[in-house]
Scaffold this active site. Structure first.
Site, mmCIF file in Angstrom:
data_model
loop_
_atom_site.group_PDB
_atom_site.id
_atom_site.type_symbol
_atom_site.label_atom_id
_atom_site.label_comp_id
_atom_site.label_asym_id
_atom_site.label_seq_id
_atom_site.Cartn_x
_atom_site.Cartn_y
_atom_site.Cartn_z
ATOM 1 N N GLY A 144 0.802 -1.215 0.000
ATOM 2 C CA GLY A 144 0.000 0.000 0.000
ATOM 3 C C GLY A 144 0.833 1.261 0.000
ATOM 4 N N GLU A 173 8.749 8.741 -29.366
ATOM 5 C CA GLU A 173 9.860 8.400 -30.267
ATOM 6 C C GLU A 173 9.702 7.006 -30.865
ATOM 7 O OE1 GLU A 173 13.748 9.788 -29.875
ATOM 8 O OE2 GLU A 173 13.253 11.348 -28.435
ATOM 9 N N THR A 222 6.333 3.992 -30.916
ATOM 10 C CA THR A 222 5.713 3.054 -29.995
ATOM 11 C C THR A 222 6.410 1.690 -30.044
ATOM 12 O OG1 THR A 222 4.158 2.234 -31.654
ATOM 13 C CG2 THR A 222 3.464 4.160 -30.346
#
Length: 383
Positions: free
Chosen positions: A342, A365, A367
């Site tokens: 958490g 630049e 994918t």
């Protein structure tokens, strides 16, 4: 290739020192949209230490340190502040484009200003709403008019646009040419009449780095603003993006290393079920897997940088490095957050920022999908 040169190690150590002393203390504030003055001061400091022109000749004030030093720098800056790291990476890319394709006058006019921080950053104006992964589909136009050109069009998601001093801009100059063949490249200085920069986009991560729309409305530029040969701009874009991918791979690796360093320190202190969670096999295996991937990413980056510095074909290696490092960074940052439990989800700790900052490295630049296309095409063409 497995051991850094003494020069690269010295550059890495300087980048690491500046990152820890100046960048890391303001990274959280930048993420909240604060400390803009400190951000600009840090860009100036990086320029003064040679980090904004790592592959630019000393003739123009550059460091001429090479691609391995560039990758090491983006990694160290990425560990501390990804927003500053991406600004540095793109500015170096702009400098390389100007050095590779600019005229003698263009180099002399602009490269020293990038190198010494007169220009806080450089901007790379390629993407449009209908021309992202396929930049050859751009609609921006540059038409000859008297002794110059008139630019019209809109570029999107331009890194550093609100504080860049020089913009490398691509536009169609021959609309009748085959797709990708009638595009030219131009240099446009900040403040040129007819060019306007929009409000920075609200983003998921790397929020300290401004990403803006850049609009050209009858923007008049001189004839000598064209860079390289007329209608040869698309080739320039493709060639230079390959080098920029090495920087983004280094940046992704730096973010991932920061996340894993935090996770390792945490699990060695955190106790559950009466023992340190670092002693639990599941935790150990998660760390082993992520660290192995980051080491592999480091080696892919080193290979791509070596090939580029040696003047050998490097586009495939750069795509492999960018693909693997950016996707490994997704796994590393989420693993590190998970190991914090958490606490990792709370903004008081930087884990959630690391995860957000890493996410874009698989997108800008080129994918991950585009990198896979480049890699596959190169392999199939050579088979």
């Amino acid at each position: 290739m497995f051991t850094e040169s003494e020069d690269v190690s010295m550059i890495r150590e300087t980048a690491r020192r500046i990152a820890r002393e100046r960048l890391e203390p303001v990274a959280a504030a930048l993420d909240r949209g604060e400390s803009r003055d400190a951000f600009l001061d840090n860009l100036k400091l990086l320029a003064e230490n040679g980090f904004m022109s790592l592959n630019v000749s000393e003739e123009y004030g550059g460091t001429n340190a090479g691609t391995a030093a560039f990758a090491a720098t983006t990694e160290e800056l990425g560990r501390a502040c990804a927003s500053t790291g991406v600004t540095t990476s793109v500015t170096n890319l702009v400098g390389e484009v100007i050095q590779a394709c600019g005229s003698a006058a263009q180099k002399q006019a602009h490269l020293p200003k990038l190198a010494d921080g007169t220009y806080p950053a450089g901007a790379f104006c390629l993407t449009e709403s209908g021309a992202g992964s396929d930049p050859s589909a751009m609609k921006a136009r540059a038409q000859k008019s008297g002794n110059g050109w008139v630019l019209n069009g809109v570029k999107l998601y331009i890194t550093s646009a609100s504080y860049a001093g020089i913009f490398v801009v691509w536009a169609v100059t021959d609309p009748d040419a085959p797709k990708g063949k009638g595009i030219s490249c131009f240099l446009v200085e900040a403040g040129t009449p007819g060019m306007s920069v929009g409000t920075p986009e609200r983003k998921m991560g790397q929020t300290g780095s401004a990403t803006c729309e850049v609009r050209f409305d009858d923007c008049r530029i001189p004839a000598d603003a064209i860079m390289g040969a007329e209608n040869d701009g698309f080739r320039i874009a493709v060639a230079e993006l390959a080098g920029g991918r090495i920087g983004i791979a280094g940046l992704a690796l730096g973010i991932a290393r920061a996340a894993m360093e935090a996770a390792i320190a945490y699990v060695k202190e955190r106790e559950q079920f009466g023992r340190k969670i670092a002693d639990m096999q599941g935790i150990q295996w998660a760390i082993a897997d992520r660290e192995t991937e980051l080491e592999a990413a480091s080696l892919l980056i080193a290979k791509a940088a070596h090939l580029k510095d040696a003047g050998q074909p490097f586009a495939q290696a750069a795509s492999m490095a960018k693909l693997y490092a950016s996707e490994a960074a997704q796994r590393a940052t989420y693993t590190a957050l998970q190991l914090h439990g958490g606490a990792g989800y709370i903004a008081d700790l930087p884990l959630e920022r690391y995860a957000r900052d890493a996410r874009i490295t698989t997108i800008y630049e080129g994918t991950s999908e585009v990198q896979r296309l480049i890699i596959a095409r190169n392999i199939l063409a050579a088979a």
